[in-house]
Each structure stands twice: as C-alpha cells, then as structure tokens.
Design a protein around this motif. Structure first.
Motif, PDB file in Angstrom:
ATOM      1  N   LYS A   1      10.812   0.579  -0.019  1.00 29.88           N
ATOM      2  CA  LYS A   1       9.977   1.705  -0.463  1.00 29.88           C
ATOM      3  C   LYS A   1       9.136   1.315  -1.674  1.00 29.88           C
ATOM      4  CE  LYS A   1      12.717   5.515   1.397  1.00 29.88           C
ATOM      5  NZ  LYS A   1      13.444   6.765   1.102  1.00 29.88           N
TER       6      LYS A   1
ATOM      7  N   LYS B   1       5.056   1.266  -1.792  1.00 29.55           N
ATOM      8  CA  LYS B   1       4.312   2.035  -2.799  1.00 29.55           C
ATOM      9  C   LYS B   1       3.328   1.141  -3.532  1.00 29.55           C
ATOM     10  CE  LYS B   1       4.890   5.033  -6.828  1.00 29.55           C
ATOM     11  NZ  LYS B   1       3.792   4.385  -7.563  1.00 29.55           N
ATOM     12  N   GLU B   2       3.771  -0.059  -3.913  1.00 28.91           N
ATOM     13  CA  GLU B   2       2.891  -1.000  -4.614  1.00 28.91           C
ATOM     14  C   GLU B   2       1.721  -1.411  -3.719  1.00 28.91           C
ATOM     15  OE1 GLU B   2       3.144  -5.267  -7.071  1.00 28.91           O
ATOM     16  OE2 GLU B   2       4.929  -4.436  -6.091  1.00 28.91           O
TER      17      GLU B   2
ATOM     18  N   LYS C   1       0.408   0.309  -1.231  1.00 25.29           N
ATOM     19  CA  LYS C   1      -0.497   1.453  -1.065  1.00 25.29           C
ATOM     20  C   LYS C   1      -1.419   1.616  -2.272  1.00 25.29           C
ATOM     21  CE  LYS C   1       1.900   4.483   2.187  1.00 25.29           C
ATOM     22  NZ  LYS C   1       2.574   5.774   2.385  1.00 25.29           N
ATOM     23  N   ASP C   2      -0.868   1.407  -3.465  1.00 25.00           N
ATOM     24  CA  ASP C   2      -1.703   1.479  -4.676  1.00 25.00           C
ATOM     25  C   ASP C   2      -2.814   0.427  -4.625  1.00 25.00           C
ATOM     26  OD1 ASP C   2      -0.173   3.546  -5.666  1.00 25.00           O
ATOM     27  OD2 ASP C   2       1.086   2.266  -6.927  1.00 25.00           O
TER      28      ASP C   2
END
Length: 270
Positions: A56, A60-61, A63-64
């Motif tokens: 996860k 998240k990283e 997607k940023d």
C-alpha cells in the motif's frame, strides 16, 4: 503483503506517464518499488487503466509520482478536468454494479458469496475491505436463518468484529496456520487444562489442579535462558483454560509475569 490497484486516466495522460520506450514508467517503478502495466482497453471504454502492484505504501508513493507526471504532461487544468470526468464515470459504474461485481476486490469466493445471498453493491464493497481471514471465515460459516439474509449478515459481521477471540483460532486452524513448526495444536476438553513450564517435578506443581490436563511448554535441548527466549518466562502453573457457558476462557495463575490475551496482559490478581 502486496495488493493490486488500478488508476484510471486519459489516453494522452497514459502515454505521457509511460514515456518513450517505457522510460517514464520504468523510472517510477524503480523509485517506488511497484510493478506497473497498462490494462488493455475494452470496447467502448473512454478512459485507460494502469495496473499497480505492490505494498500500500509503494502504491501511494507511485500514485503521487504519477499525478505529478500527469500535470507535467497535460497541464494542471486538464489534469483536474480529467479527474472530475473519471470520478463521474467511476460513480456511474458503482451505481450500476451488482454485489457480485463490487466484491471482486475481496478474497476468492466473495463474489459468489454476494451473489448467493443477494448482497448489494455498497455492502459488498464494505465486505471486500474486511481483513482476508474474516472474509474467508464468513464465506465458510455464514448460514442465515432469517428470511432476509442481508439483515442476518449485518448482525453476523458485527458479532465477528466484536468477539474475534471466539473465531480467530478456528479460522487459523482452517487456514492451516497452526500446522508445522511455528505452532503446536492441543485438544482441550471441557474440563480445561493447565499451561505451564515443562519438566517441573510433580511436587512443585501442587495438587489443586492435579486431575486436569497439562500442556507443558518444553524447549527440548535448551537451558532455562534459551527456553525463555522461545516461550518467555513461564511458571510451573502459568494459566488455565476452562469452559463456561459454551465458551473457553483463560485464567492467569501467577502474579509476576502475566498472560497476554487479545493483546491485553492479565495477572492472577486482575
């Protein structure tokens, strides 16, 4: 563990984040640790999807980084318009989803479970977010007696979440997690059992629970210090398992060390 998520974006944005010869997406993979791949579009789809696999935190990283790359490729205003368009499409799709379709993010068998019991999409998405062990246990054991299974399921889930100690051990056994070298399984009768340090002379154990089954924690070939690393500091009579009202309980029998149950430490005087 690793999870899989999909990110939706426009055709132009997808081309930009992949880059010439895949250079841009490879850089994001290396920096974030995810595995990324473009999903083949289905007929009539107006958006493209990028599949991300990793933890996860890694996703998240990634997607940023992807969001920053999209802004650089198509500009901030177009990126915002794209996101609004995709969000509206996702909402439309969710409204049209069946419970079986909405449950695809869960464990194997959850979609069939939702179809069997008539679970609607909103509830199916909530079930898919529960931990995997709970989902598997629910699929195996849920047998509604009410006319409306969905109402029974709601109460069933509340009970599982409120009293995990009543089913987690059974779930571990069913999943095969109690086999092998890590754990050893004992059958305990309704009369209960005493758990304590192995190799203690009978005279030191006492006769209060002499007739009860004993579960001795023995570290074969280890001295006391090495055994303590394996089991912790165990007393001759450390705790007792006993049955009451159809459920099993643990009763701490010493005051110095304590017995941990469901994350809470108990001593004899508690």
């Amino acid at each position: 563990g690793d999870v899989v998520e999909e990110m939706e974006l426009s055709k132009k944005a997808l081309a930009g984040v992949i880059g010439k010869g895949g250079a841009s997406i490879k850089e994001i993979e290396q920096l974030s640790g995810v595995k990324a791949s473009a999903v083949d579009p289905q007929e009539g789809e107006t958006v493209r999807r990028l599949r991300l696999e990793g933890t996860k935190a890694q996703i998240k990283e990634a997607k940023d980084m992807l969001e920053q790359k999209i802004i650089a490729v198509i500009g901030k205003e177009k990126a915002e318009r794209m996101q609004k368009h995709i969000s509206s499409k996702i909402l439309e799709r969710k409204r049209a989803e069946s419970g079986s379709q909405a449950a695809k993010g869960g464990v194997s068998g959850l979609s069939d479970f939702c179809q069997r019991w008539g679970v609607y999409a909103v509830m199916a998405r909530k079930l898919a977010r529960l931990d995997a062990q709970l989902q598997r246990y629910m699929i195996r054991h849920f047998k509604p007696k009410k006319a409306k299974p969905v109402n029974a399921l709601r109460g069933y889930i509340v009970g599982l979440l409120k009293y995990p100690q009543l089913w987690r051990l059974e779930a571990l056994h069913e999943d095969g997690e109690l086999d092998g070298e890590v754990c050893e399984t004992f059958t305990v009768s309704e009369q209960g059992a005493i758990v304590g340090k192995g190799g203690v002379p009978a005279a030191d154990v006492g006769d209060e629970f002499a007739d009860l089954q004993r579960i001795d924690l023995e570290a074969e070939g280890q001295n006391d210090r090495e055994a303590a690393r394996t089991y912790g500091d165990i007393q001759a009579q450390h705790c007792r398992f006993f049955s009451m009202g159809g459920n099993f309980y643990v009763w701490a029998l010493e005051t110095a060390i304590g017995t941990i149950l469901d994350g809470q430490k108990y001593r004899q005087h508690d």
